[in-house]
Design a protein around this motif. Structure first.
Motif, PDB file in Angstrom:
ATOM      1  N   ASP A  85      22.675   6.068 -29.675  1.00  0.00           N
ATOM      2  CA  ASP A  85      23.495   7.069 -29.625  1.00  0.00           C
ATOM      3  C   ASP A  85      23.597   7.253 -27.376  1.00  0.00           C
ATOM      4  O   ASP A  85      23.014   6.347 -27.378  1.00  0.00           O
ATOM      5  N   THR A  86      23.434   8.175 -26.845  1.00  0.00           N
ATOM      6  CA  THR A  86      23.726   8.249 -25.803  1.00  0.00           C
ATOM      7  C   THR A  86      22.803   9.515 -25.199  1.00  0.00           C
ATOM      8  O   THR A  86      22.547  10.479 -26.175  1.00  0.00           O
ATOM      9  N   VAL A  87      22.046   9.717 -24.213  1.00  0.00           N
ATOM     10  CA  VAL A  87      21.808  10.029 -23.654  1.00  0.00           C
ATOM     11  C   VAL A  87      22.308  11.351 -22.934  1.00  0.00           C
ATOM     12  O   VAL A  87      21.487  12.914 -23.227  1.00  0.00           O
ATOM     13  N   PRO A  91      24.247  14.667 -25.108  1.00  0.00           N
ATOM     14  CA  PRO A  91      23.691  13.554 -25.664  1.00  0.00           C
ATOM     15  C   PRO A  91      24.879  13.136 -26.924  1.00  0.00           C
ATOM     16  O   PRO A  91      25.347  14.317 -27.755  1.00  0.00           O
TER      17      PRO A  91
END
Length: 175
Positions: A85-87, A91
């Motif tokens: 995942d990415t923030v 997201p």
């Protein structure tokens, strides 16, 4: 055929492995974000371990050194879950489930070398590989062929399969 638009993959249900072909999934699978591998340890308690990974096009591959405790645990209970995942904002989250297959090998695992190059670049990867590539090195290849795939991008796909309007109301008092 790859689905490259949000609208194209938005129609696929959570769990459909076709989500792997989406633009978001491909970006995450080729990123330098850590994958978080969730499994059940030998003592029966849950574990989540952040790891470098390599996507082969069919499998998410993790590498660990021979003798690591997770090897025995994964062989005993191969069901695993992975998140990459990415923030954001917004997201992006790729969720993968399946069964891990563990194989021990002599020497540096090719997927380990590929991950080192992707994460750290040619020079740092070469130095790391040269340092560990010694006689007697044993590594374990943890391969995960996705059986269930979920995707959340907070634009067209939201937690729980909700729409943007439904998600905006989560946690608010109803009428």
């Amino acid at each position: 055929m790859a689905i490259t638009t949000n609208q194209g993959y938005a129609r696929l249900p959570q769990g459909d492995v076709g989500l792997l072909a989406s633009e978001v999934a491909q970006r995450l699978l080729h990123s330098t974000a850590l994958a978080r591998l969730a499994y059940v340890a030998a003592d029966g308690s849950p574990r989540v371990f952040p790891m470098l990974f390599h996507w082969t096009g069919d499998e998410v591959v993790f590498a660990t050194f021979g003798g690591a405790r997770k090897i025995r645990a994964l062989r005993a209970r191969p069901a695993v879950a992975v998140t990459i995942d990415t923030v954001g904002p917004p997201p992006e989250v790729l969720l993968i489930r399946g069964e891990a297959e563990v194989h021990e090998v002599d020497g540096v695992l090719p997927e380990y070398a590929a991950a080192q190059h992707r994460y750290y670049g040619e020079q740092a990867a070469a130095a790391t590989i040269a340092e560990i590539d010694q006689p007697g090195l044993r590594m374990a290849r943890i391969g995960l062929r996705p059986r269930w795939v979920g995707m959340i991008d907070f634009q067209t796909r939201f937690p729980g399969g909700t729409t943007a309007d439904e998600f905006a109301q989560v946690g608010r008092e109803g009428d």
